[in-house]
Scaffold this motif. Structure first.
Motif, PDB file in Angstrom:
ATOM      1  N   PHE A  24       0.802  -1.228   0.000  1.00 32.60           N
ATOM      2  CA  PHE A  24       0.000   0.000   0.000  1.00 32.60           C
ATOM      3  C   PHE A  24       0.835   1.278   0.000  1.00 32.60           C
ATOM      4  CE2 PHE A  24      -2.872  -3.286   1.607  1.00 32.60           C
ATOM      5  CZ  PHE A  24      -3.863  -3.179   0.634  1.00 32.60           C
ATOM      6  N   PRO A  41      -5.320   5.207   8.718  1.00 32.42           N
ATOM      7  CA  PRO A  41      -4.942   5.604   7.357  1.00 32.42           C
ATOM      8  C   PRO A  41      -5.723   6.849   6.930  1.00 32.42           C
ATOM      9  CG  PRO A  41      -5.556   3.272   7.452  1.00 32.42           C
ATOM     10  CD  PRO A  41      -5.917   3.871   8.760  1.00 32.42           C
ATOM     11  N   LYS A  45      -6.007   6.238   1.473  1.00 29.11           N
ATOM     12  CA  LYS A  45      -5.434   4.934   1.793  1.00 29.11           C
ATOM     13  C   LYS A  45      -6.538   3.970   2.240  1.00 29.11           C
ATOM     14  CE  LYS A  45      -1.746   4.816   1.116  1.00 29.11           C
ATOM     15  NZ  LYS A  45      -1.083   4.518  -0.162  1.00 29.11           N
TER      16      LYS A  45
END
Length: 134
Positions: A24, A41, A45
């Motif tokens: 990620f 996040p 994200k």
């Protein structure tokens, strides 16, 4: 819940925090902070993680994917086991915690039932002794 869900998703694939972070595009420290609940996040994200695991952001944030939170309030026998995906050939992976609760193992037989008025499908474990032939 977010921390548990991120940890659960990572562990489902047997990924280290470092490998999950690489996937990620974040640091291992970021993943560690997400999993400890120290931070979360950012929205982009969140979307990327949710899309990768074919979840909505809402599910990622509010549904216990590991079933552990659902287990705390099961006096009525009702659970939320999380999300799963139907494959191209129609197969569905039953979450590990659901298999544990209902003692489902490879080779067990399940009956599939549905109710279009309620928009739902249900599975029930059966044994060959439960099936009567005429």
């Amino acid at each position: 819940m977010i921390a548990n869900n991120i940890r659960f998703l990572r562990k489902q694939e047997n990924l280290s925090q470092e490998k999950f972070a690489e996937r990620f595009g974040v640091s291992r420290q970021s993943v560690a902070k997400w999993e400890s609940g120290e931070s979360v996040p950012d929205v982009l994200k969140f979307r990327e993680i949710a899309e990768y695991y074919t979840l909505s952001i809402d599910v990622l944030v509010s549904v216990p994917l590991d079933g552990l939170d659902a287990n705390e309030n099961t006096a009525d026998g009702k659970y939320i086991f999380g999300m799963t995906e139907v494959t191209q050939d129609g197969q569905v992976k039953i979450p590990e915690y659901a298999r544990k609760v209902f003692d489902i193992h490879a080779g067990d037989r399940l009956i599939v039932m549905g109710d279009t008025s309620r928009g739902g499908i249900a599975l029930a474990k059966i044994s060959l002794g439960d099936m009567k032939t005429e």
